[in-house]
Motif scaffolding. Structure first.
Motif, PDB file in Angstrom:
ATOM      1  N   GLN A 167      36.254  39.664  34.674  1.00 54.72           N
ATOM      2  CA  GLN A 167      35.403  40.558  35.490  1.00 54.72           C
ATOM      3  C   GLN A 167      34.861  41.724  35.022  1.00 54.72           C
ATOM      4  OE1 GLN A 167      38.055  41.628  38.813  1.00 54.72           O
ATOM      5  NE2 GLN A 167      37.880  39.857  39.782  1.00 54.72           N
ATOM      6  N   GLY A 168      35.153  42.051  33.551  1.00 52.75           N
ATOM      7  CA  GLY A 168      34.893  43.284  33.043  1.00 52.75           C
ATOM      8  C   GLY A 168      33.408  43.277  32.069  1.00 52.75           C
ATOM      9  N   HIS A 185      39.071  47.023  34.718  1.00 52.46           N
ATOM     10  CA  HIS A 185      37.752  47.441  34.801  1.00 52.46           C
ATOM     11  C   HIS A 185      37.103  46.009  35.555  1.00 52.46           C
ATOM     12  CE1 HIS A 185      33.693  49.237  33.755  1.00 52.46           C
ATOM     13  NE2 HIS A 185      33.408  48.413  33.419  1.00 52.46           N
ATOM     14  N   GLN A 186      36.012  46.560  36.238  1.00 46.76           N
ATOM     15  CA  GLN A 186      34.986  45.505  36.859  1.00 46.76           C
ATOM     16  C   GLN A 186      33.738  45.838  36.694  1.00 46.76           C
ATOM     17  OE1 GLN A 186      36.177  45.132  40.938  1.00 46.76           O
ATOM     18  NE2 GLN A 186      38.062  43.888  40.535  1.00 46.76           N
ATOM     19  N   THR A 241      34.876  47.354  28.404  1.00 44.46           N
ATOM     20  CA  THR A 241      35.937  46.406  28.782  1.00 44.46           C
ATOM     21  C   THR A 241      36.936  46.325  27.378  1.00 44.46           C
ATOM     22  OG1 THR A 241      34.632  45.113  30.395  1.00 44.46           O
ATOM     23  CG2 THR A 241      36.305  43.911  28.989  1.00 44.46           C
ATOM     24  N   THR A 294      40.436  41.587  34.126  1.00 43.60           N
ATOM     25  CA  THR A 294      39.504  42.294  33.549  1.00 43.60           C
ATOM     26  C   THR A 294      38.800  41.513  32.415  1.00 43.60           C
ATOM     27  OG1 THR A 294      40.655  44.238  33.533  1.00 43.60           O
ATOM     28  CG2 THR A 294      39.143  44.424  31.739  1.00 43.60           C
ATOM     29  N   SER A 341      29.378  47.896  30.756  1.00 45.82           N
ATOM     30  CA  SER A 341      30.849  47.268  30.772  1.00 45.82           C
ATOM     31  C   SER A 341      31.274  46.640  29.451  1.00 45.82           C
ATOM     32  CB  SER A 341      30.795  46.468  31.660  1.00 45.82           C
ATOM     33  OG  SER A 341      30.744  47.211  33.153  1.00 45.82           O
TER      34      SER A 341
END
Length: 252
Positions: A101-102, A66-67, A112, A98, A108
């Motif tokens: 970046q998540g 996930h981003q 995440t 992740t 998010s």
């Protein structure tokens, strides 16, 4: 003239077709089934070699990532089958990405952790596999464990700091306290009434002055600050400046 020998075969004329015991009207032997040029067809639902290297055994699994991008987000996934080494390498790479970046988005923050928990199920399946064999291409190197990689270490440090900040702030507040330092006349100084006839409020006065009337002996409100016999107790509203509760001993 000699007579020809008798003929024992079938007589002249049309012959009936030969029927084999297997029911094949075209010959006495069945025609073998020919395999296709690429081998037998795969069985639906069966797991074959790793999709990255072709090794066996392999497990069907999906690794997710996930981003978060403030107002946007991106969902990533890699579907198997994977062998043990390729699966662990994919899990660790996508989970580490992740972890840093998540988190960059309101939704998010909740997506995440859910993504990382789902990847734990895939990781458990990879760990149950035997070492890969029969690879067509080189298998991926799993590398360092997830919690030994820089993104995971940075995430762990940030989590510890966030968790420890409130208790540390509370402890510092308790240690510092909110008590103001004592103000007003110091112990041993003298005071007088601004106007004795009118019972005016107390003001500081030099102890050598004939106008000095009381000497400050103790500050009430502190341990062991009970006034001695014969002392006077100044009420907070008696002072011209500030509000103090002191023990006063008459000078004369």
């Amino acid at each position: 003239m000699a007579t020809p020998p008798p003929h024992h075969g079938p007589g002249p004329g049309p012959y009936p077709p030969y029927a084999s015991p297997q029911g094949n009207p075209y010959g006495p032997y069945p025609v073998p089934q020919q395999a296709g040029p690429y081998g037998p067809h795969p069985v639906p639902g069966a797991v074959h070699g790793c999709r990255l290297c072709g090794a066996l055994p392999a497990a069907q699994a999906t690794v997710r990532g996930h981003q978060g991008m403030l107002v946007l987000m991106r969902f990533l996934r890699q579907e198997g089958p994977f062998c043990r080494d390729c699966g662990l390498a994919t899990y660790r790479r996508m989970s580490a990405a992740t972890l840093w970046q998540g988190w960059w988005g309101p939704l998010s923050l909740f997506i995440t952790p859910f993504t990382l928990l789902l990847n734990l199920g895939a990781r458990a399946g990879f760990l149950r596999l035997a070492p890969p064999t029969g690879a067509i291409l080189p298998t991926l190197d799993p590398g360092k464990a997830l919690w030994r990689r820089p993104p995971a270490l940075a995430f762990l440090v940030a989590t510890v700091l966030v968790a420890c900040t409130p208790p540390v702030l509370v402890l510092l507040g308790l240690m510092a306290g909110d008590d103001e330092p004592p103000t007003g006349p110091a112990i041993g100084t003298c005071v007088r009434e601004a106007d004795e006839l009118r019972n005016e409020k107390l003001v500081p006065e030099a102890c050598g002055s004939p106008l000095a009337k009381y000497r400050v002996t103790k500050r009430r409100g502190t341990p062991g600050a009970d006034c001695a016999d014969g002392d006077l107790i100044s009420v907070p509203g008696k002072w011209a400046e500030g509000a103090h509760s002191l023990c006063l001993t008459p000078v004369h």
